[in-house]
Motif scaffolding. Structure first.
Motif, mmCIF file in Angstrom:
data_model
loop_
_atom_site.group_PDB
_atom_site.id
_atom_site.type_symbol
_atom_site.label_atom_id
_atom_site.label_comp_id
_atom_site.label_asym_id
_atom_site.label_seq_id
_atom_site.Cartn_x
_atom_site.Cartn_y
_atom_site.Cartn_z
ATOM 1 N N ILE A 68 -10.642 1.490 -2.670
ATOM 2 C CA ILE A 68 -9.803 0.693 -2.036
ATOM 3 C C ILE A 68 -10.246 0.242 -0.464
ATOM 4 O O ILE A 68 -10.333 1.432 0.232
ATOM 5 C CB ILE A 68 -8.511 1.316 -2.112
ATOM 6 C CG1 ILE A 68 -7.874 1.232 -3.662
ATOM 7 C CG2 ILE A 68 -7.210 0.843 -1.170
ATOM 8 C CD1 ILE A 68 -6.645 2.023 -3.722
ATOM 9 N N GLU A 99 1.430 2.763 -10.934
ATOM 10 C CA GLU A 99 0.033 2.162 -11.156
ATOM 11 C C GLU A 99 0.267 1.342 -12.464
ATOM 12 O O GLU A 99 -0.591 0.174 -12.637
ATOM 13 C CB GLU A 99 -0.908 3.138 -11.201
ATOM 14 C CG GLU A 99 -2.468 2.689 -11.664
ATOM 15 C CD GLU A 99 -2.878 2.102 -10.540
ATOM 16 O OE1 GLU A 99 -3.964 1.353 -10.717
ATOM 17 O OE2 GLU A 99 -2.333 1.992 -9.325
ATOM 18 N N TYR A 116 -1.456 -0.992 -4.303
ATOM 19 C CA TYR A 116 -2.466 -0.002 -3.844
ATOM 20 C C TYR A 116 -2.109 1.256 -3.624
ATOM 21 O O TYR A 116 -1.215 1.483 -2.760
ATOM 22 C CB TYR A 116 -3.481 -0.657 -2.720
ATOM 23 C CG TYR A 116 -3.804 -2.141 -3.018
ATOM 24 C CD1 TYR A 116 -4.879 -2.727 -3.798
ATOM 25 C CD2 TYR A 116 -2.932 -3.016 -2.100
ATOM 26 C CE1 TYR A 116 -5.180 -3.825 -3.919
ATOM 27 C CE2 TYR A 116 -3.446 -4.410 -2.485
ATOM 28 C CZ TYR A 116 -4.443 -4.901 -3.463
ATOM 29 O OH TYR A 116 -4.515 -6.177 -3.785
ATOM 30 N N VAL A 156 0.760 -1.178 -0.224
ATOM 31 C CA VAL A 156 -0.126 0.025 0.117
ATOM 32 C C VAL A 156 0.900 1.017 0.016
ATOM 33 O O VAL A 156 1.653 1.479 0.869
ATOM 34 C CB VAL A 156 -0.861 0.001 1.155
ATOM 35 C CG1 VAL A 156 -1.662 1.379 1.374
ATOM 36 C CG2 VAL A 156 -1.912 -1.081 1.145
ATOM 37 N N GLN A 203 -4.738 8.441 -8.635
ATOM 38 C CA GLN A 203 -5.339 7.746 -7.442
ATOM 39 C C GLN A 203 -5.482 8.700 -6.258
ATOM 40 O O GLN A 203 -5.245 8.577 -5.112
ATOM 41 C CB GLN A 203 -4.296 6.763 -7.066
ATOM 42 C CG GLN A 203 -3.971 5.441 -7.737
ATOM 43 C CD GLN A 203 -5.252 4.500 -7.981
ATOM 44 O OE1 GLN A 203 -5.827 4.741 -9.124
ATOM 45 N NE2 GLN A 203 -5.447 3.972 -7.200
ATOM 46 N N SER A 211 -5.057 -5.310 2.162
ATOM 47 C CA SER A 211 -5.877 -4.352 1.162
ATOM 48 C C SER A 211 -6.321 -5.148 0.016
ATOM 49 O O SER A 211 -5.665 -6.053 -0.145
ATOM 50 C CB SER A 211 -4.758 -3.266 0.899
ATOM 51 O OG SER A 211 -5.275 -2.173 0.245
ATOM 52 N N THR A 212 -7.300 -4.523 -0.604
ATOM 53 C CA THR A 212 -7.923 -4.731 -1.825
ATOM 54 C C THR A 212 -8.446 -3.883 -2.388
ATOM 55 O O THR A 212 -8.750 -2.612 -1.813
ATOM 56 C CB THR A 212 -8.843 -6.087 -1.502
ATOM 57 O OG1 THR A 212 -9.390 -6.622 -2.694
ATOM 58 C CG2 THR A 212 -10.106 -5.779 -0.923
ATOM 59 N N LYS A 213 -9.001 -3.920 -3.704
ATOM 60 C CA LYS A 213 -9.728 -2.846 -4.364
ATOM 61 C C LYS A 213 -11.050 -3.461 -5.184
ATOM 62 O O LYS A 213 -11.196 -4.833 -5.190
ATOM 63 C CB LYS A 213 -8.849 -2.358 -5.341
ATOM 64 C CG LYS A 213 -8.601 -3.080 -6.725
ATOM 65 C CD LYS A 213 -7.604 -2.154 -7.654
ATOM 66 C CE LYS A 213 -6.531 -1.578 -7.192
ATOM 67 N NZ LYS A 213 -5.754 -0.872 -8.193
ATOM 68 N N LYS A 256 -9.429 7.801 -10.213
ATOM 69 C CA LYS A 256 -8.074 7.138 -10.749
ATOM 70 C C LYS A 256 -6.931 8.140 -11.523
ATOM 71 O O LYS A 256 -5.916 7.936 -11.360
ATOM 72 C CB LYS A 256 -8.493 6.200 -11.715
ATOM 73 C CG LYS A 256 -9.174 4.939 -11.339
ATOM 74 C CD LYS A 256 -9.401 3.842 -12.306
ATOM 75 C CE LYS A 256 -10.073 2.738 -11.900
ATOM 76 N NZ LYS A 256 -10.667 1.660 -13.011
#
Length: 257
Positions: free
Chosen positions: A238, A67, A76, A44, A204, A252-254, A184
Motif C-alpha cells: 500500500i 476489507e 485501504y 485510508v 491488513q 493512496s493505492t495498492k 493480508k
C-alpha cells in the motif's frame, strides 16, 4: 357501493405507497452506488491495535469485515500493532516501536490521546476502532470529500527482497510517500495477558513501512526484506502520500505481486 369504492380506493393508495417506497429505496441504493463508484475519493483506515488489549479483537474483526465489504473500492486498511502493551503479560509478535511512534505523531497532530483500538481515517479523523457506525460514516464522508492523488506502484519479488517502483505527480516538499508491506491475514493463539486462551485473527497487518521524501524526486524505488515463508498471495503493498505537517493523506493505492 360507497363502502366498496372506499375499500378499492384505500387498496389503490396502499399499493401506490408500497410502489413509491420501493422506488425510493431503489433510488437511495442507486445514489449510494454512484457515490462509491463515480466519485474520485478514497479512504485510508489506520488501526492501532495490540494482541495484549482485550478491547482490540472487535476492531480487528471489523477491519476484516470492511476489507471484504469494500473489496474493489478505494478503501485501504493498515493495522499497526503497537508495542506498549508488550510488558503487560503478552508480547505481540506483530508489534514494533515504529508503529507506536506513528500513533504518537498522530496524537500530537490531532491533539488526541494514545489508546487502543484507535482508528484514524485519511490522517484527519480519529475515533474508537470498533465503532462500526463511525467507520461506515467516515468512509462515506471520505469518498465525498477527498480527491485521490495519483500514485503508480509495481512490486517484484527476488530471492531475498521485495523491490517496489513508484511514480507520482506530487512533488511538494511537505509531503512524503509512505510505502508499506502488508500481510493480508494472520492469527495467533494468545497464551497470556488480557486475551489469554483466545485465538485472534488479524487483517491488513503492517510489517514494514518506508517513508520517502518527494522533495527531490517523485519517481524511484524502495525495497523490503523478504519475510519468512513468504507467499505472494497473502501480501500486498500500500502506498500513500501524506502531508507531514497536517497529517492529511492526499492519495493512496495498492499493488499485488
Amino acid at each position: 357501493m360507497i363502502l366498496k369504492n372506499l375499500i378499492g380506493t384505500a387498496a389503490f393508495v396502499a399499493i401506490m405507497f408500497t410502489v413509491s417506497a420501493f422506488s425510493c429505496t431503489d433510488k437511495t441504493e442507486e445514489i449510494h452506488q454512484n457515490l462509491t463508484s463515480n466519485n474520485q475519493g478514497f479512504a485510508v483506515l489506520e488501526l492501532f491495535t495490540s494482541e495484549g488489549c482485550s478491547s482490540c479483537p472487535p476492531a480487528d474483526q471489523l477491519m476484516g469485515d470492511i476489507e471484504k465489504q469494500y473489496q474493489g473500492q478505494p478503501v485501504y486498511i493498515l493495522a499497526y500493532h503497537v508495542d506498549y502493551w508488550n510488558n503487560l503479560g503478552w508480547k505481540d509478535k506483530f508489534s514494533n516501536i515504529e508503529n507506536s511512534k506513528r500513533q504518537q505523531q498522530y496524537a500530537q497532530i490531532l491533539r488526541s490521546q494514545v489508546y487502543t483500538p484507535q482508528l484514524i481515517v485519511n490522517g484527519k479523523k480519529e475515533f474508537v476502532g470498533s465503532d462500526r457506525n463511525a467507520v461506515e460514516n467516515a468512509i462515506q464522508t471520505a469518498f465525498l470529500n477527498s480527491n485521490n492523488a495519483k500514485i503508480d506502484l509495481s512490486a517484484k519479488v527476488s530471492e531475498k527482497e521485495i523491490n517496489v517502483n513508484f511514480k507520482t505527480d506530487e512533488n511538494n516538499s511537505s509531503n512524503k510517500l509512505l510505502i508499506t508491506l502488508i500481510e493480508k491475514k494472520s492469527s495467533t493463539n494468545v497464551q497470556r495477558g488480557e486475551n489469554e486462551g483466545r485465538h485472534l485473527i488479524h487483517w491488513q497487518i503492517v510489517h514494514q513501512q518506508n517513508q520517502i521524501s518527494l522533495k527531490n524526486s517523485s519517481e524511484g524505488a524502495t525495497r523490503f526484506k523478504l519475510p519468512e515463508n513468504f507467499n505472494p498471495a497473502n501480501w500486498e503493498i500500500i502506498g500513500m502520500i501524506q502531508n507531514v505537517k497536517t497529517g492529511e493523506i492526499l492519495g493512496s493505492t495498492k499493488s499485488s505481486f
